[in-house]
Design a protein around this motif. Sequence first.
Motif, mmCIF file in Angstrom:
data_model
loop_
_atom_site.group_PDB
_atom_site.id
_atom_site.type_symbol
_atom_site.label_atom_id
_atom_site.label_comp_id
_atom_site.label_asym_id
_atom_site.label_seq_id
_atom_site.Cartn_x
_atom_site.Cartn_y
_atom_site.Cartn_z
ATOM 1 N N GLN A 161 2.813 12.133 -5.140
ATOM 2 C CA GLN A 161 2.932 12.102 -3.681
ATOM 3 C C GLN A 161 3.189 13.490 -3.119
ATOM 4 O O GLN A 161 2.662 13.853 -2.071
ATOM 5 C CB GLN A 161 4.050 11.151 -3.272
ATOM 6 N N SER A 208 0.805 -1.218 0.000
ATOM 7 C CA SER A 208 0.000 0.000 0.000
ATOM 8 C C SER A 208 0.843 1.277 0.000
ATOM 9 O O SER A 208 0.374 2.321 -0.429
ATOM 10 C CB SER A 208 -0.935 0.001 1.217
ATOM 11 N N THR A 209 2.098 1.183 0.463
ATOM 12 C CA THR A 209 2.953 2.381 0.483
ATOM 13 C C THR A 209 3.384 2.800 -0.913
ATOM 14 O O THR A 209 3.866 3.910 -1.106
ATOM 15 C CB THR A 209 4.195 2.137 1.349
ATOM 16 N N GLU A 210 3.231 1.910 -1.896
ATOM 17 C CA GLU A 210 3.662 2.208 -3.257
ATOM 18 C C GLU A 210 2.498 2.581 -4.170
ATOM 19 O O GLU A 210 2.677 2.742 -5.381
ATOM 20 C CB GLU A 210 4.421 1.010 -3.842
ATOM 21 N N SER A 268 0.265 9.741 2.469
ATOM 22 C CA SER A 268 -0.533 8.918 3.365
ATOM 23 C C SER A 268 -1.748 8.369 2.618
ATOM 24 O O SER A 268 -2.627 9.133 2.201
ATOM 25 C CB SER A 268 -0.998 9.743 4.573
#
Length: 780
Positions: free
Chosen positions: A299, A267-269, A305
Motif C-alpha cells: 500500500q 475492497s479496502t483490504e 486507492s
Amino acid sequence: MAGSTPQAWWDTIRRARLFRVLAVYLGASFVVTELVDIFTDQLGLPDWFFPGAVALLLIGLPIILTTAFVQSALSRPTEAGAPDSSTPTPEAPPPTTTTDVAAVDKHWLTWRKAIFGAVLAFALLGVAVSAYMAMRTLGIGPIGSLVAKGVIEERERIILADFEHPTGDPLLGRAVTEAFRVDLAQSPLVTVVSPSYVAQVLDRMQQPPDAPLDRSLAREVAIREGITALIAGEITTAGTGFVLSAALLSADSGHVLAASRATAGDSTEFISAIDQLSEDLRDRIGEPLRSIRSSPPLQRMTTGSLEALRKYSQAVRAIEIEGDYPKGIALLQEAVDLDTAFAMAYRKLGVALFNVGEERARMVRALTRAFDHRDRLPDRERYMTVGSYHQFATNEQTEAITAYRTLLDIYPDHSYALTNLSFAYFNVRDYKRAAQLGRHSIEVEPGNAINNIVALWAQVSAGQNEEVEATLGRMSERVPNHPGTSLAHSYVASMRGDYDLAEDHVRALAEAQKADQRWLTRATLELATLAGVRGKLSAAERYLRDATAVNEERDLAAGYLQKVIDLALLGVGFRGEATEGLALIEEALERYPLDSIAPLDRPYLPLALLYALSRRPDRARELVAEYDEMVEGKYQGLDAADRHLALGLLAVAEDRLEEAIAEFQRADQGACPICALHHLGTAYELAGEPDSAVAAYERYLETPWIGRTGSWPAGLIHSDMYWLGPTFERLGALHEEGGETEKAIYYYGKLVHLWEHADPELQPRVEAARRAIEALSTDR
C-alpha cells in the motif's frame, strides 16, 4: 489446617515476595521478546519463532510463581523451630508452616530446576528454528524452498498470468495482477517478464497482443520462450469478502509447485491481501525471510486507492501491450489525480511522456513528483525513479548511472535498468559500455523492442557492424510489427547512404500505422528528412506541413512551433532566404504566443538558432536571455548543447569567431556526436583556419550516428537534411583550394550523387560540382 484462612494465604504470598518475582519475570520477559523480535527481523527467522517464545514465557509464568511460593515456604522455620527476628507476637496469627504446602514435592519445584527448564525450553526452540532454516536452505522435505530443491533457478524468468475473476470484472483482475507484479518484482530470486515482452511474443504467435493472458495462454508463451514457470491467480467471492489465490506452476507439466491464499473482507483490504499472497509465494520460492520482511508494504509503495490502482493497471496495459500512449498517459493522469502521492504512477507517466517526445514540462513535473515521493517505493522502483529523474529531467547522467548500477547490484537482470543504463552511457558517449549493457538487456528479454533499439544505437556508435546486423535480424524475426523495427532499419540504411531502402521502410511504417496519428506523424517527419537530404525541398516542405497540421489539430503548440521552425530552416539553410521563413515564424507565434506555453516547452533555443542563422543576432540574444530567465537552472541540463550551439551561431552572426569556435566546442557534448560539427567547421572556415575546418567537416561525415536522418533522438534541426549536402560542397571547395585534387573530386562526387535528383533550384550547385570534377580531372 493451620493458616488456611484467606488472610493467612495473603500473608504467605506477601512473605514469599511473589510480587517482586512477578515484576522481575515480566521485565525479563519483555527483554526476551524484544530480543526475539530483533533476531526474527535481522536474522530472517520464521514467523512462528516469536509466538513460540511468547508461549514458552506464558507457560513458564505459573511455574516460576509456584516455585517462588514453595521455596519461600520451605525456607521458613517449622513450628518447633526457634523464632527469628520476625516472629509474631502472641496476639498475631501463627505463621504458615511447611505442612501447609500440601502435596508439593520440594525436590521438583526448585530454582535450579526452574531455570534449567527455561533454558532447555528455549534451547529446544532454537534447535527447532535451526532445523527449520537448515531444511529450508538445503531443500529438505516440504519445508525446503523451490530454489534450494533446484525446481527453479535463481533469477528465473516467470510469466504472470492475468488473475481470473469469475464475477466478470476484468478491471479488478488486471488491477490485482499489476499490484501482484509490483510486489513480486521485489524478489531478487525471480524476474517477472514484462507485459510488453509478452505482447510481442503473442504477436509472433499470431495472437492479438492484447489477448487476455489466461493460464493456458501463459503456459503456451512460457513453453515457446523456454520459461520454466508461471503464476496463475484467481479472485473469488466469499460472502461480502473476497478470496485471492495464486499458484506457481511448472510450464511443462502444469503441476502446482507452490500455492497461497489470502482473504480480503472488502475492497479496502485488497492491497493487504495481495501483499500477503506475494510474501507467501516469495517465501516458498526461497527468498530470505529477512528480505521479505524488509520490503515496504504494498500500500505504501503503490496506493491505498483501489480505483487509482485500477487506472494504473489499465495504463500499463495501454502502453506496454496496446502501444496506445495517449490512452495510457490519460489513465496515469487520472491515477495520480486520485492519489497525489502515487509515486510509481508519476514515474510511469514521466517516462511515457519522454518516450512520446511531447509536453516536456509535464514530463519533468511528473518525474519530479515521483522523485519527491521516492521514499514510498521499493528498491527497484526507487532506484529507477532516481535514475529516471536525473537522466530525463535534469540530465545529470552520472547520478543516473549511479542509481541504475546500484539497482543492478541487487537485481542484475532488471531489464529496464539495463536499458536505461545503456542509454545513460550512450548519452555520455561511452559506447562500448553502452553496447555491452544493451547486449545484456537483450539476453534478459530478447523480444523486447526497446531493448533492441537502445542496444542498436550503442552498437552503431561503437562501430560494431556485425552486432548491428545481428540486432536488425533479431528485431525482424522477433518484433517484426513493432514500429521501432521499421525505424531501426530505416536509420541504419540512411546512415549508410541507402536512402531508397530507408524510404521503403518508412513507407511500410506509415502504411502499418495509418490509424495512429503519433506514429503516422513520426513517419511523415522521417519522409521529410529523407526527401530533404537528397535536395527534394518541395517534397520535404510538403511532409513538414502535413506534420505541422497534425500538431495543430492535436493542439500541441510546442510541436506546431517546432515544425514551423523546421520549415523556415529549409529556406534559410538552402536558399539563404530568411524573409519568408521568419514571416512563417511570426505568424505561428501570433497563433501560439510563447507565454501561452509552459516555459520548459517553449522552443527558445531552436528559435534563437534560426534567428542567428538568419542574421538577426538581436532577436537570438533576447531568446537566449529569456530562456535563462524562465527555465529553472536544474532543468537546463538537457538543453546544454543546444544553448551553446545557439550562442555559437549568435557569435558567428556578430563576427566573433573565436568565441563562436569556443561555444561550438562546448556544444560538442551529450548524446549527439555530430550536431555541432558542421557549425564548428563553418566557424573555422570563416576564421581562416581551413585545416581545422576540414577536420571538423570530415569528423561530421565519419562519425557513426544513428540519428543522421531521423527525427529522433536529436531532432530534425540537427539532421543530415540541412547539413550533409553543404558539408560535401564545402569539403570539395576546401580540398580544391588546398590542392588536394583526389579528395576534392571525391567530395564533389558525393554531392553530385546525393543531389542528382534534387529540385531545380539546387541543380546549379550540382552543375558547379560537376564542372569542378571535370576541371580537376583534366588537370591531373
